[in-house]
Design a protein around this motif. Structure first.
Motif, PDB file in Angstrom:
ATOM      1  N   ARG A   5      81.932  19.566  63.189  1.00  0.00           N
ATOM      2  CA  ARG A   5      80.627  19.903  63.744  1.00  0.00           C
ATOM      3  C   ARG A   5      80.593  19.736  65.263  1.00  0.00           C
ATOM      4  O   ARG A   5      80.049  20.589  65.981  1.00  0.00           O
ATOM      5  CB  ARG A   5      79.544  19.030  63.110  1.00  0.00           C
ATOM      6  N   ASP A   6      81.169  18.652  65.775  1.00  0.00           N
ATOM      7  CA  ASP A   6      81.174  18.444  67.229  1.00  0.00           C
ATOM      8  C   ASP A   6      81.975  19.530  67.936  1.00  0.00           C
ATOM      9  O   ASP A   6      81.577  20.023  68.998  1.00  0.00           O
ATOM     10  CB  ASP A   6      81.761  17.077  67.572  1.00  0.00           C
ATOM     11  N   ALA A   7      83.112  19.894  67.351  1.00  0.00           N
ATOM     12  CA  ALA A   7      83.931  20.944  67.961  1.00  0.00           C
ATOM     13  C   ALA A   7      83.174  22.268  67.980  1.00  0.00           C
ATOM     14  O   ALA A   7      83.202  23.004  68.972  1.00  0.00           O
ATOM     15  CB  ALA A   7      85.247  21.088  67.211  1.00  0.00           C
ATOM     16  N   ALA A   8      82.489  22.583  66.875  1.00  0.00           N
ATOM     17  CA  ALA A   8      81.730  23.826  66.809  1.00  0.00           C
ATOM     18  C   ALA A   8      80.619  23.849  67.854  1.00  0.00           C
ATOM     19  O   ALA A   8      80.389  24.872  68.519  1.00  0.00           O
ATOM     20  CB  ALA A   8      81.153  24.003  65.407  1.00  0.00           C
ATOM     21  N   GLN A   9      79.929  22.724  68.017  1.00  0.00           N
ATOM     22  CA  GLN A   9      78.856  22.662  69.005  1.00  0.00           C
ATOM     23  C   GLN A   9      79.399  22.809  70.421  1.00  0.00           C
ATOM     24  O   GLN A   9      78.783  23.471  71.269  1.00  0.00           O
ATOM     25  CB  GLN A   9      78.096  21.347  68.855  1.00  0.00           C
ATOM     26  N   MET A  10      80.569  22.222  70.688  1.00  0.00           N
ATOM     27  CA  MET A  10      81.157  22.346  72.011  1.00  0.00           C
ATOM     28  C   MET A  10      81.563  23.789  72.282  1.00  0.00           C
ATOM     29  O   MET A  10      81.339  24.316  73.379  1.00  0.00           O
ATOM     30  CB  MET A  10      82.360  21.420  72.150  1.00  0.00           C
ATOM     31  N   LEU A  11      82.145  24.454  71.292  1.00  0.00           N
ATOM     32  CA  LEU A  11      82.524  25.847  71.464  1.00  0.00           C
ATOM     33  C   LEU A  11      81.304  26.728  71.703  1.00  0.00           C
ATOM     34  O   LEU A  11      81.336  27.655  72.522  1.00  0.00           O
ATOM     35  CB  LEU A  11      83.308  26.336  70.247  1.00  0.00           C
ATOM     36  N   GLU A  12      80.215  26.429  71.012  1.00  0.00           N
ATOM     37  CA  GLU A  12      78.978  27.175  71.228  1.00  0.00           C
ATOM     38  C   GLU A  12      78.455  26.970  72.650  1.00  0.00           C
ATOM     39  O   GLU A  12      77.999  27.923  73.304  1.00  0.00           O
ATOM     40  CB  GLU A  12      77.919  26.744  70.213  1.00  0.00           C
ATOM     41  N   ALA A  13      78.537  25.741  73.132  1.00  0.00           N
ATOM     42  CA  ALA A  13      78.073  25.454  74.490  1.00  0.00           C
ATOM     43  C   ALA A  13      78.922  26.174  75.523  1.00  0.00           C
ATOM     44  O   ALA A  13      78.409  26.711  76.517  1.00  0.00           O
ATOM     45  CB  ALA A  13      78.096  23.949  74.737  1.00  0.00           C
ATOM     46  N   ILE A  14      80.232  26.205  75.299  1.00  0.00           N
ATOM     47  CA  ILE A  14      81.129  26.903  76.224  1.00  0.00           C
ATOM     48  C   ILE A  14      80.817  28.398  76.229  1.00  0.00           C
ATOM     49  O   ILE A  14      80.745  29.043  77.283  1.00  0.00           O
ATOM     50  CB  ILE A  14      82.592  26.641  75.845  1.00  0.00           C
ATOM     51  N   ALA A  15      80.605  28.980  75.038  1.00  0.00           N
ATOM     52  CA  ALA A  15      80.289  30.406  74.951  1.00  0.00           C
ATOM     53  C   ALA A  15      78.968  30.714  75.646  1.00  0.00           C
ATOM     54  O   ALA A  15      78.835  31.729  76.346  1.00  0.00           O
ATOM     55  CB  ALA A  15      80.248  30.842  73.492  1.00  0.00           C
ATOM     56  N   SER A  16      77.978  29.823  75.477  1.00  0.00           N
ATOM     57  CA  SER A  16      76.664  30.043  76.090  1.00  0.00           C
ATOM     58  C   SER A  16      76.740  29.962  77.612  1.00  0.00           C
ATOM     59  O   SER A  16      75.997  30.654  78.319  1.00  0.00           O
ATOM     60  CB  SER A  16      75.660  29.015  75.563  1.00  0.00           C
ATOM     61  N   ALA A  17      77.629  29.111  78.121  1.00  0.00           N
ATOM     62  CA  ALA A  17      77.745  28.949  79.566  1.00  0.00           C
ATOM     63  C   ALA A  17      78.371  30.172  80.239  1.00  0.00           C
ATOM     64  O   ALA A  17      78.198  30.377  81.438  1.00  0.00           O
ATOM     65  CB  ALA A  17      78.567  27.710  79.892  1.00  0.00           C
ATOM     66  N   ALA A  18      79.099  30.970  79.441  1.00  0.00           N
ATOM     67  CA  ALA A  18      79.715  32.209  79.939  1.00  0.00           C
ATOM     68  C   ALA A  18      80.582  31.966  81.171  1.00  0.00           C
ATOM     69  O   ALA A  18      80.603  32.770  82.103  1.00  0.00           O
ATOM     70  CB  ALA A  18      78.644  33.252  80.248  1.00  0.00           C
ATOM     71  N   ARG A  19      81.311  30.858  81.154  1.00  0.00           N
ATOM     72  CA  ARG A  19      82.226  30.590  82.260  1.00  0.00           C
ATOM     73  C   ARG A  19      83.446  31.496  82.160  1.00  0.00           C
ATOM     74  O   ARG A  19      83.891  31.812  81.053  1.00  0.00           O
ATOM     75  CB  ARG A  19      82.672  29.125  82.222  1.00  0.00           C
ATOM     76  N   PRO A  20      83.997  31.940  83.278  1.00  0.00           N
ATOM     77  CA  PRO A  20      85.182  32.794  83.203  1.00  0.00           C
ATOM     78  C   PRO A  20      86.354  32.035  82.586  1.00  0.00           C
ATOM     79  O   PRO A  20      86.542  30.844  82.842  1.00  0.00           O
ATOM     80  CB  PRO A  20      85.459  33.154  84.664  1.00  0.00           C
ATOM     81  N   PRO A  21      87.151  32.707  81.755  1.00  0.00           N
ATOM     82  CA  PRO A  21      88.321  32.046  81.166  1.00  0.00           C
ATOM     83  C   PRO A  21      89.372  31.762  82.223  1.00  0.00           C
ATOM     84  O   PRO A  21      89.392  32.394  83.287  1.00  0.00           O
ATOM     85  CB  PRO A  21      88.811  33.063  80.138  1.00  0.00           C
ATOM     86  N   TRP A  22      90.257  30.829  81.906  1.00  0.00           N
ATOM     87  CA  TRP A  22      91.300  30.474  82.865  1.00  0.00           C
ATOM     88  C   TRP A  22      92.112  31.686  83.276  1.00  0.00           C
ATOM     89  O   TRP A  22      92.506  31.817  84.444  1.00  0.00           O
ATOM     90  CB  TRP A  22      92.227  29.407  82.275  1.00  0.00           C
ATOM     91  N   ASP A  23      92.374  32.594  82.330  1.00  0.00           N
ATOM     92  CA  ASP A  23      93.232  33.737  82.639  1.00  0.00           C
ATOM     93  C   ASP A  23      92.559  34.737  83.572  1.00  0.00           C
ATOM     94  O   ASP A  23      93.209  35.671  84.040  1.00  0.00           O
ATOM     95  CB  ASP A  23      93.689  34.426  81.350  1.00  0.00           C
ATOM     96  N   ALA A  24      91.262  34.560  83.853  1.00  0.00           N
ATOM     97  CA  ALA A  24      90.564  35.406  84.820  1.00  0.00           C
ATOM     98  C   ALA A  24      90.497  34.760  86.200  1.00  0.00           C
ATOM     99  O   ALA A  24      89.903  35.334  87.125  1.00  0.00           O
ATOM    100  CB  ALA A  24      89.155  35.718  84.325  1.00  0.00           C
ATOM    101  N   LEU A  25      91.093  33.573  86.335  1.00  0.00           N
ATOM    102  CA  LEU A  25      90.998  32.795  87.567  1.00  0.00           C
ATOM    103  C   LEU A  25      92.360  32.664  88.229  1.00  0.00           C
ATOM    104  O   LEU A  25      93.401  32.879  87.601  1.00  0.00           O
ATOM    105  CB  LEU A  25      90.451  31.393  87.259  1.00  0.00           C
ATOM    106  N   SER A  26      92.349  32.261  89.475  1.00  0.00           N
ATOM    107  CA  SER A  26      93.587  31.861  90.130  1.00  0.00           C
ATOM    108  C   SER A  26      93.984  30.488  89.604  1.00  0.00           C
ATOM    109  O   SER A  26      93.145  29.759  89.046  1.00  0.00           O
ATOM    110  CB  SER A  26      93.381  31.784  91.639  1.00  0.00           C
TER     111      SER A  26
END
Length: 314
Positions: A5-26
């Protein structure tokens, strides 16, 4: 199997934040993002009796180390773990895994020595492995001066660090058993750059570590695609795993690296090496340092520390 449950909630929070993935960054931007995530998810650091930074000579300059000595470690003859952090050979440092190293030291009673190896793409393969192996050899050579037992030296790490630990054991075997490594602690290790397993297909999207991330890591770390076949980069591809030290291998059920870690454990067993394999149910890649967000990480680290203590028992 359901996600924790904690992992699922963290993944949901990351998705909601819409931060660029590492592979889109320098690499520099990805490192900053990685450390921001660590600061948000790492629990309060566990106290240990001594934390000391050391710089040792390496093949291409000084290698920073950080030594963690728990109160229960004897002044001389202590077992020790050389620890290599994860982060895809591109991310991470002594700070990113400070909590993990403190936890392992405090709960196992072993001295833990974290290795700040050189990162890609500034330092391509095999730079990270060269540093990891040099640090392991130095630790074995200086064991008595550091109050350590040279016959009870382990290597270990998570993800890319697990890759380096497995490869260091193979290098030591090829060098005639020098340094003598008594145990390997492989925490959701990367063992093969093929990235063609069922777990890569099942969990390569939406579970924190993605296939695109792994391709980005690979392309930054390796000089050319052909190096993926080199066992120093892909330890699973070694012709034989005979003669390696006993191992504890942890995998996570919802991790794209799960199958290659378990394949490495199986090959160790087939080579006659004592192995304990634990697939942690419901968890994702990289969960161990995330105790503030994922409650199960603390108990998992306790179990890993107990395995380390048992593996280095005198």
């Amino acid at each position: 199997m359901m996600l924790d449950r904690d992992a699922a909630q963290m993944l949901e929070a990351i998705a909601s934040a819409a931060r660029p993935p590492w592979d889109a960054l320098s690499p520099e931007e990805a490192r900053a993002s990685y450390m921001a995530g660590r600061e948000a998810t790492m629990p309060a650091p566990m106290p240990v009796a001594e934390v000391r930074d050391i710089a040792i000579p390496g093949p291409h300059g000084a290698i920073p180390l950080r030594l963690y000595r728990p109160a229960t470690a004897p002044a001389s003859g202590s077992p020790a773990l050389a620890f290599f952090h994860g982060g895809g050979w591109v991310l991470g440092n002594l700070e990113s895994h400070d909590g993990v190293c403190r936890h392992l030291a405090g709960r196992s009673g072993c001295v833990v020595v974290a290795v700040d190896y050189r990162l890609a793409p500034e330092h391509k393969f095999p730079g990270a492995l060269d540093d990891a192996f040099a640090a392991t050899r130095w630790l074995a050579a200086e064991a008595l001066a550091l109050g350590l037992d040279p016959t009870r030296l382990a290597v270990g790490g998570d993800s890319a660090g697990g890759n380096l630990a497995a490869a260091a054991c193979l290098l030591a075997r090829e060098a005639g058993g020098s340094p003598a490594i008594a145990f390997q602690l492989l925490l959701y290790p990367a063992t093969d750059f093929a990235m063609d397993t069922g777990s890569h297909r099942s969990f390569g999207e939406g579970h924190l570590l993605t296939r695109a991330n792994m391709v980005w890591f690979r392309d930054h770390y390796l000089n050319h695609p052909g190096e993926a076949a080199d066992w120093r980069a892909s330890p699973l591809r070694a012709a034989s795993l005979a003669g390696l030290p006993p191992a504890y291998v942890l995998t996570a059920s919802h991790d794209p690296l799960r199958d290659e870690g378990e394949a490495f454990a199986l090959r160790l067993v087939e080579a006659g090496i004592p192995v304990t394999l634990w697939r942690v149910p419901g968890l994702i890649h990289g969960f161990l340092p995330m105790g503030k967000a994922i409650a199960a990480s603390g108990a998992a680290l306790d179990r890993v520390a107990a395995a380390l203590r048992a593996g280095l028992a005198g």
